[in-house]
Scaffold this active site. Sequence first.
Site, mmCIF file in Angstrom:
data_model
loop_
_atom_site.group_PDB
_atom_site.id
_atom_site.type_symbol
_atom_site.label_atom_id
_atom_site.label_comp_id
_atom_site.label_asym_id
_atom_site.label_seq_id
_atom_site.Cartn_x
_atom_site.Cartn_y
_atom_site.Cartn_z
ATOM 1 N N CYS A 1 0.846 -1.304 -0.152
ATOM 2 C CA CYS A 1 0.317 -0.045 -0.191
ATOM 3 C C CYS A 1 1.026 1.299 0.523
ATOM 4 O O CYS A 1 0.577 2.223 -0.925
ATOM 5 C CB CYS A 1 -1.191 -0.133 1.185
ATOM 6 S SG CYS A 1 -1.921 -1.570 0.488
HETATM 7 C C1 BEZ Z 1 0.179 -4.497 1.452
HETATM 8 O O1 BEZ Z 1 0.437 -3.657 1.677
HETATM 9 O O2 BEZ Z 1 1.756 -4.575 2.355
HETATM 10 C C2 BEZ Z 1 -0.843 -5.495 2.219
HETATM 11 C C3 BEZ Z 1 -1.615 -5.082 2.674
HETATM 12 C C4 BEZ Z 1 -2.455 -6.228 3.465
HETATM 13 C C5 BEZ Z 1 -2.472 -7.301 3.418
HETATM 14 C C6 BEZ Z 1 -1.184 -8.094 2.362
HETATM 15 C C7 BEZ Z 1 -0.039 -7.090 2.186
#
Ligand code: BEZ
Length: 210
Positions: A45
Amino acid sequence: MSVRLGDVAPDFTAHTTQGEISFHEWLGDSWGVLFSHPKDFTPVCTTELGYVAKIKPEFDKRNVKVIGLSVDSVESHEKWEGDIGETQGTPVNFPMIGDSDRTVSNLYDMIHPNANDTFTVRSVFVIGPDKKVKLTITYPASTGRNFDEVLRVIDSLQLTAKFKVATPANWQEGNDVIIGAAVSDDEAKTLFPGGWKTVKPYLRVLPQPK
Ligand code: BEZ
């Protein structure tokens, strides 16, 4: 309830990092991109939000307003924004909705319980100036989105809203386009006096109209 192509994008009011907004009013006459991410302070994210901030001038050029969302609070988004600016090189320059009560996530069906019953998936909604949904994309949490593809589709949507054409596979701005299937040869002669190449009667190709 799911939101499908051609539906009016559900309206809502929400708290964001840039104050309270009423969605349709905020969109005004612009196009819009509403996108959700699963969770603040997570790696994928962080890269996504940083990339969208970096290419925001490209959205501006196309008269597109961008807004993010997760079920984290506005306070959490504000703390995280510091990390995004620091690690991704561009400060976050668009609002993020704090949807702790899941109002917007539920309206847009952004929580897919069989994937995760707590977090929003990576949804993208492109909304036209008529407030209708023009594109929906859903990615899983583990895969960061290709926002250049979102820009590419917006280029196609804006072109095909103006001219009776369609864009072929992997089309990019400036490439040849296709005359829409519903356009007869007689109508095409009026619409495209410069002519076209008939590959098959149903596959008529011409340079991108300007
Ligand atoms: C991420 O942004 O890396 C992420 C967010 C939630 C679950 C898995 C990965």
